[in-house]
Design a protein around this motif. Structure first.
Motif, PDB file in Angstrom:
ATOM      1  N   GLU A 253     -14.148 -18.204  -4.740  1.00  0.00           N
ATOM      2  CA  GLU A 253     -15.278 -17.707  -4.462  1.00  0.00           C
ATOM      3  C   GLU A 253     -15.609 -16.816  -5.207  1.00  0.00           C
ATOM      4  OE1 GLU A 253     -16.833 -17.795  -1.029  1.00  0.00           O
ATOM      5  OE2 GLU A 253     -15.776 -19.505  -0.408  1.00  0.00           O
ATOM      6  N   VAL A 254     -15.429 -16.352  -6.134  1.00  0.00           N
ATOM      7  CA  VAL A 254     -15.619 -15.021  -6.980  1.00  0.00           C
ATOM      8  C   VAL A 254     -17.266 -14.880  -7.685  1.00  0.00           C
ATOM      9  CG1 VAL A 254     -15.114 -13.338  -8.832  1.00  0.00           C
ATOM     10  CG2 VAL A 254     -13.334 -14.399  -7.453  1.00  0.00           C
ATOM     11  N   VAL A 255     -18.096 -14.248  -7.167  1.00  0.00           N
ATOM     12  CA  VAL A 255     -19.464 -14.000  -8.276  1.00  0.00           C
ATOM     13  C   VAL A 255     -19.554 -13.641  -9.115  1.00  0.00           C
ATOM     14  CG1 VAL A 255     -21.834 -14.127  -7.949  1.00  0.00           C
ATOM     15  CG2 VAL A 255     -20.024 -14.548  -6.026  1.00  0.00           C
ATOM     16  N   ALA A 256     -19.051 -12.362  -8.929  1.00  0.00           N
ATOM     17  CA  ALA A 256     -19.263 -11.055 -10.479  1.00  0.00           C
ATOM     18  C   ALA A 256     -17.670  -9.981  -9.895  1.00  0.00           C
ATOM     19  CB  ALA A 256     -20.313 -10.743 -10.182  1.00  0.00           C
ATOM     20  N   ALA A 257     -17.589  -9.963 -11.252  1.00  0.00           N
ATOM     21  CA  ALA A 257     -16.480  -9.163 -11.062  1.00  0.00           C
ATOM     22  C   ALA A 257     -16.745  -8.521 -11.926  1.00  0.00           C
ATOM     23  CB  ALA A 257     -14.572  -9.789 -11.354  1.00  0.00           C
ATOM     24  N   ALA A 258     -15.733  -6.879 -12.307  1.00  0.00           N
ATOM     25  CA  ALA A 258     -15.979  -5.599 -13.746  1.00  0.00           C
ATOM     26  C   ALA A 258     -14.945  -5.206 -12.995  1.00  0.00           C
ATOM     27  CB  ALA A 258     -17.356  -5.711 -13.334  1.00  0.00           C
ATOM     28  N   LEU A 259     -14.415  -4.132 -14.986  1.00  0.00           N
ATOM     29  CA  LEU A 259     -13.453  -3.170 -14.139  1.00  0.00           C
ATOM     30  C   LEU A 259     -14.457  -2.002 -15.441  1.00  0.00           C
ATOM     31  CD1 LEU A 259     -10.891  -2.607 -13.716  1.00  0.00           C
ATOM     32  CD2 LEU A 259      -9.945  -3.884 -16.243  1.00  0.00           C
ATOM     33  N   ASN A 260     -13.763  -0.664 -14.996  1.00  0.00           N
ATOM     34  CA  ASN A 260     -14.301  -0.084 -15.807  1.00  0.00           C
ATOM     35  C   ASN A 260     -12.841   1.514 -15.566  1.00  0.00           C
ATOM     36  OD1 ASN A 260     -14.923   1.841 -13.241  1.00  0.00           O
ATOM     37  ND2 ASN A 260     -16.672   2.306 -13.925  1.00  0.00           N
ATOM     38  N   VAL A 265     -14.865  -3.440  -9.118  1.00  0.00           N
ATOM     39  CA  VAL A 265     -16.025  -4.335  -7.977  1.00  0.00           C
ATOM     40  C   VAL A 265     -15.794  -5.422  -7.951  1.00  0.00           C
ATOM     41  CG1 VAL A 265     -18.099  -3.855  -6.932  1.00  0.00           C
ATOM     42  CG2 VAL A 265     -16.745  -2.118  -7.658  1.00  0.00           C
ATOM     43  N   VAL A 266     -15.706  -6.461  -7.262  1.00  0.00           N
ATOM     44  CA  VAL A 266     -15.294  -8.067  -6.954  1.00  0.00           C
ATOM     45  C   VAL A 266     -16.424  -8.040  -5.981  1.00  0.00           C
ATOM     46  CG1 VAL A 266     -14.438  -9.902  -7.366  1.00  0.00           C
ATOM     47  CG2 VAL A 266     -13.194  -8.563  -8.000  1.00  0.00           C
ATOM     48  N   SER A 267     -17.635  -9.480  -6.339  1.00  0.00           N
ATOM     49  CA  SER A 267     -18.341  -9.751  -4.965  1.00  0.00           C
ATOM     50  C   SER A 267     -17.895 -11.319  -4.954  1.00  0.00           C
ATOM     51  CB  SER A 267     -19.992  -9.774  -5.880  1.00  0.00           C
ATOM     52  OG  SER A 267     -20.577 -10.105  -6.745  1.00  0.00           O
ATOM     53  N   PHE A 268     -18.285 -11.413  -3.640  1.00  0.00           N
ATOM     54  CA  PHE A 268     -17.537 -13.181  -3.205  1.00  0.00           C
ATOM     55  C   PHE A 268     -18.091 -13.974  -2.467  1.00  0.00           C
ATOM     56  CE2 PHE A 268     -13.852 -10.370  -3.365  1.00  0.00           C
ATOM     57  CZ  PHE A 268     -12.531 -11.442  -3.346  1.00  0.00           C
ATOM     58  N   ARG A 269     -18.671 -14.916  -2.498  1.00  0.00           N
ATOM     59  CA  ARG A 269     -20.116 -15.842  -2.490  1.00  0.00           C
ATOM     60  C   ARG A 269     -20.015 -15.797  -0.944  1.00  0.00           C
ATOM     61  NH1 ARG A 269     -18.255 -20.320  -4.969  1.00  0.00           N
ATOM     62  NH2 ARG A 269     -17.403 -21.497  -3.290  1.00  0.00           N
ATOM     63  N   SER A 270     -19.560 -14.844   0.143  1.00  0.00           N
ATOM     64  CA  SER A 270     -19.323 -15.484   1.664  1.00  0.00           C
ATOM     65  C   SER A 270     -18.356 -13.962   2.030  1.00  0.00           C
ATOM     66  CB  SER A 270     -18.787 -16.513   2.335  1.00  0.00           C
ATOM     67  OG  SER A 270     -17.313 -17.020   1.899  1.00  0.00           O
ATOM     68  N   GLY A 271     -17.822 -13.493   3.039  1.00  0.00           N
ATOM     69  CA  GLY A 271     -17.160 -12.312   3.442  1.00  0.00           C
ATOM     70  C   GLY A 271     -16.281 -13.088   3.316  1.00  0.00           C
ATOM     71  N   VAL A 272     -15.260 -12.240   2.336  1.00  0.00           N
ATOM     72  CA  VAL A 272     -13.375 -12.680   3.097  1.00  0.00           C
ATOM     73  C   VAL A 272     -12.661 -11.681   2.994  1.00  0.00           C
ATOM     74  CG1 VAL A 272     -13.880 -14.523   0.681  1.00  0.00           C
ATOM     75  CG2 VAL A 272     -12.866 -11.894   0.085  1.00  0.00           C
ATOM     76  N   THR A 273     -11.201 -11.501   3.745  1.00  0.00           N
ATOM     77  CA  THR A 273     -10.484 -10.617   4.316  1.00  0.00           C
ATOM     78  C   THR A 273      -9.656 -10.300   2.435  1.00  0.00           C
ATOM     79  OG1 THR A 273      -8.384 -11.840   4.265  1.00  0.00           O
ATOM     80  CG2 THR A 273     -10.498 -11.113   6.512  1.00  0.00           C
ATOM     81  N   LYS A 274      -9.000  -9.417   2.649  1.00  0.00           N
ATOM     82  CA  LYS A 274      -8.167  -8.730   1.190  1.00  0.00           C
ATOM     83  C   LYS A 274      -7.506  -9.571   1.214  1.00  0.00           C
ATOM     84  CE  LYS A 274      -4.726  -5.724  -0.057  1.00  0.00           C
ATOM     85  NZ  LYS A 274      -3.809  -3.912   0.485  1.00  0.00           N
ATOM     86  N   GLU A 275      -6.453 -10.238   2.269  1.00  0.00           N
ATOM     87  CA  GLU A 275      -5.667 -11.224   1.695  1.00  0.00           C
ATOM     88  C   GLU A 275      -6.132 -12.605   1.119  1.00  0.00           C
ATOM     89  OE1 GLU A 275      -4.227  -8.928   4.615  1.00  0.00           O
ATOM     90  OE2 GLU A 275      -6.363  -9.745   4.669  1.00  0.00           O
ATOM     91  N   VAL A 325     -10.095 -10.030 -17.255  1.00  0.00           N
ATOM     92  CA  VAL A 325     -11.589  -9.045 -16.934  1.00  0.00           C
ATOM     93  C   VAL A 325     -11.475  -7.779 -17.392  1.00  0.00           C
ATOM     94  CG1 VAL A 325     -13.379  -7.770 -15.613  1.00  0.00           C
ATOM     95  CG2 VAL A 325     -12.576  -9.847 -14.915  1.00  0.00           C
ATOM     96  N   THR A 326     -11.788  -7.633 -19.273  1.00  0.00           N
ATOM     97  CA  THR A 326     -11.507  -5.492 -19.152  1.00  0.00           C
ATOM     98  C   THR A 326     -13.186  -5.255 -19.101  1.00  0.00           C
ATOM     99  OG1 THR A 326     -12.587  -6.352 -21.587  1.00  0.00           O
ATOM    100  CG2 THR A 326     -10.246  -6.783 -21.079  1.00  0.00           C
ATOM    101  N   GLU A 327     -12.724  -3.637 -19.798  1.00  0.00           N
ATOM    102  CA  GLU A 327     -13.809  -2.826 -19.714  1.00  0.00           C
ATOM    103  C   GLU A 327     -15.398  -3.711 -20.343  1.00  0.00           C
ATOM    104  OE1 GLU A 327     -15.135   2.026 -19.146  1.00  0.00           O
ATOM    105  OE2 GLU A 327     -13.458   0.665 -19.413  1.00  0.00           O
ATOM    106  N   GLY A 328     -16.675  -3.601 -19.748  1.00  0.00           N
ATOM    107  CA  GLY A 328     -17.679  -4.232 -21.036  1.00  0.00           C
ATOM    108  C   GLY A 328     -17.597  -5.532 -20.957  1.00  0.00           C
ATOM    109  N   HIS A 329     -16.430  -6.442 -20.394  1.00  0.00           N
ATOM    110  CA  HIS A 329     -16.655  -8.265 -20.628  1.00  0.00           C
ATOM    111  C   HIS A 329     -16.524  -8.173 -18.880  1.00  0.00           C
ATOM    112  CE1 HIS A 329     -15.402  -6.707 -24.606  1.00  0.00           C
ATOM    113  NE2 HIS A 329     -16.071  -7.748 -24.890  1.00  0.00           N
TER     114      HIS A 329
END
Length: 489
Positions: A253-260, A265-275, A325-329
């Protein structure tokens, strides 16, 4: 004067009415207390059935009384089976038939009684030989009174499942009801459910089937262009026909994810719970997960955007090694973002090209604007050719916002996505890449001079935006950009 009946005054009438109401209240309370005092007492089952039956005949919505009846019936069934198994079946059937008679009486008085319909299905579930045809007739009677009675439609679906009624017969029933009243949205809705069952709940219907269904829609829309039922069903059909370049939903379900250095921060196609999110996202053990929302509430457990306090991040995809996922990637589902921002056409449908001129003629012949028709025509273009039809789509959305002010923000939110998609397709001066690729590389989102109404629709980009250029934009609804884009610099 003698022999002349005195006509009560208004005050006398009110007093008399109050006296009668008070007497009814006292009688109700007395019977209710009598029923409750005997609840669950062995040997009082028949008395409970008689008293609750009297009360429910007058008011079938007292669900507690139906609960008492169910307990009494179960108790009587148990006793009859213990006394004489051979004679029990006949007596139990008689008991259940009497219960069906009571529910039918109640439903004739109030066809929209939740409790009475529920009780009827409960009885049919335990009846050794339920008379399905009788219940189908009861449904038909209720639908004659109100063709959109959803209690009745629910019971019809229940009967179809209980008796395993042939799917084609139910589809033909929906067809009959629709022909009687094109405005019967409940029948259109039931028809859609049946068609999905025919295709075993697959995502897509056969194109020939959708084309055939569209003929019914055209007939309905010609009859009353301003009725929403047929138009809404047509959009359901378009959502369930496969196009050549359709986005193929992935299990992840992951659309995008980034790390610094501030976390991830991670975005998903639909609303999801932590679990649920943890199925696709691997973070440090003990990491703190925080749902991100632009709504004025903090009491949320499901979100399309999650912030994670972690030093390590990886995306877990079925049958594929973890994507670190690493910083800048960052991780980006490019296909989803291309689909979301209408970066390419999905494909054409021959039958839709055939019917579109007819739909346009229907709308042109109307003296007043027909928003539901115009929106449906626009939705067809968005579904099939969102990129090549951009100019016409935007013009239609602006017109809809003008003629249908109650839904203005809805139309403008769709417009905003198209406008940003158009901006992404442009190639900036001095660049060999389009604006979308430039954004993915730099993290700078240029939205100046687009006159957007909101930024909420940009949630898929939440992990990717490092800088937001909106100085000249005319955002009409204020929003803290930092709330939507947590990694913004």
């Amino acid at each position: 004067m003698h022999f002349v009946k005195k006509v009560p005054t208004t005050e006398e009438e009110a007093a008399e009415k109050a006296r009668i109401t008070d007497a009814k209240k006292k009688a109700f309370i007395a019977m209710r207390d009598a029923i409750f005092s005997k609840r669950g007492i062995d040997g009082e089952e028949q008395s409970q059935l008689e008293q609750t039956g009297t009360m429910l005949s007058k008011n079938p919505d007292i669900y507690t009384l139906w609960n008492i009846r169910r307990a009494a019936i179960e108790s009587l069934e148990k006793k009859l089976n213990e006394e004489n198994v051979e004679e029990a079946a006949e007596k139990i059937t008689k008991l259940l038939e009497e219960e069906l008679s009571l529910t039918q009486k109640c439903l004739r008085e109030n066809p929209k009684s939740y409790a009475a319909w529920h009780q009827r299905s409960w009885v049919l579930d335990r009846h050794p030989a339920p008379k399905i045809e009788a219940d189908l007739k009861l449904c038909s009677m209720a639908l004659q009174m109100d063709c959109r009675n959803f209690h009745t439609w629910d019971h019809r679906r229940y009967l179809a499942a209980l008796a395993k009624l042939p799917l084609d017969e139910e589809i033909e029933f929906s067809n009959k009801v629709i022909e009687e009243n094109f405005s019967n949205f409940s029948a259109w809705h039931y028809r859609g459910i049946l068609l999905k069952k025919r295709y075993q709940n697959q995502q897509y219907l056969d194109e020939d089937t959708v084309s055939s269904e569209f003929k019914k829609v055209i007939t309905a829309c010609c009859t009353d262009p301003n009725d929403q039922s047929g138009w809404t069903y047509s959009r359901f059909l378009l959502d369930h026909v496969r196009l050549e370049n359709d986005y193929q939903t992935e299990a992840c379900e992951v659309v995008a994810a980034a790390l610094n250095n501030n976390g991830a921060v991670v975005s998903f196609r639909s609303g999801v719970t932590k679990e649920c999110a943890a199925q696709w996202v691997s973070a440090d053990k003990g990491a703190v997960w925080t749902p991100i929302t632009t709504l004025p509430t903090k009491r949320i457990i499901s979100s399309k955007i999650w912030r994670i306090e972690t030093n390590n991040l990886a995306i877990v995809k079925p049958d594929v090694e973890k994507v670190v996922v690493t910083e800048g990637h960052p991780y980006v589902d490019r296909k989803y973002l291309e689909h979301y921002f209408y970066r390419k056409d999905n494909g054409k449908l021959d039958f839709l090209d055939e019917y579109t001129p007819e739909i346009e003629q229907i709308l042109a012949e109307e003296e007043k604007p027909c928003p539901v028709g115009l929106y449906s025509l626009t939705a067809y273009m968005i579904r099939t050719t969102p990129r090549s039809s951009t100019e016409r789509i935007l013009a239609n959305l602006e017109e809809l916002a003008r003629v249908d002010p109650q839904r203005k923000n809805f139309y403008l939110s769709i417009r905003d996505r198209h406008v940003v998609g158009d901006r992404f397709a442009a190639i900036p001066p001095g660049s060999t890449k389009d604006a979308f690729e430039e954004f993915l590389t730099s993290g700078v989102l240029h939205l100046n001079e687009l006159q957007l109404t909101s930024l909420d629709f940009l949630w898929p980009l939440a992990p990717l935006v490092k800088k937001l250029d909106v100085e000249k934009s005319e955002i009409k609804r204020s929003l803290d950009a930092k709330a939507l884009f947590p990694l913004i610099e």
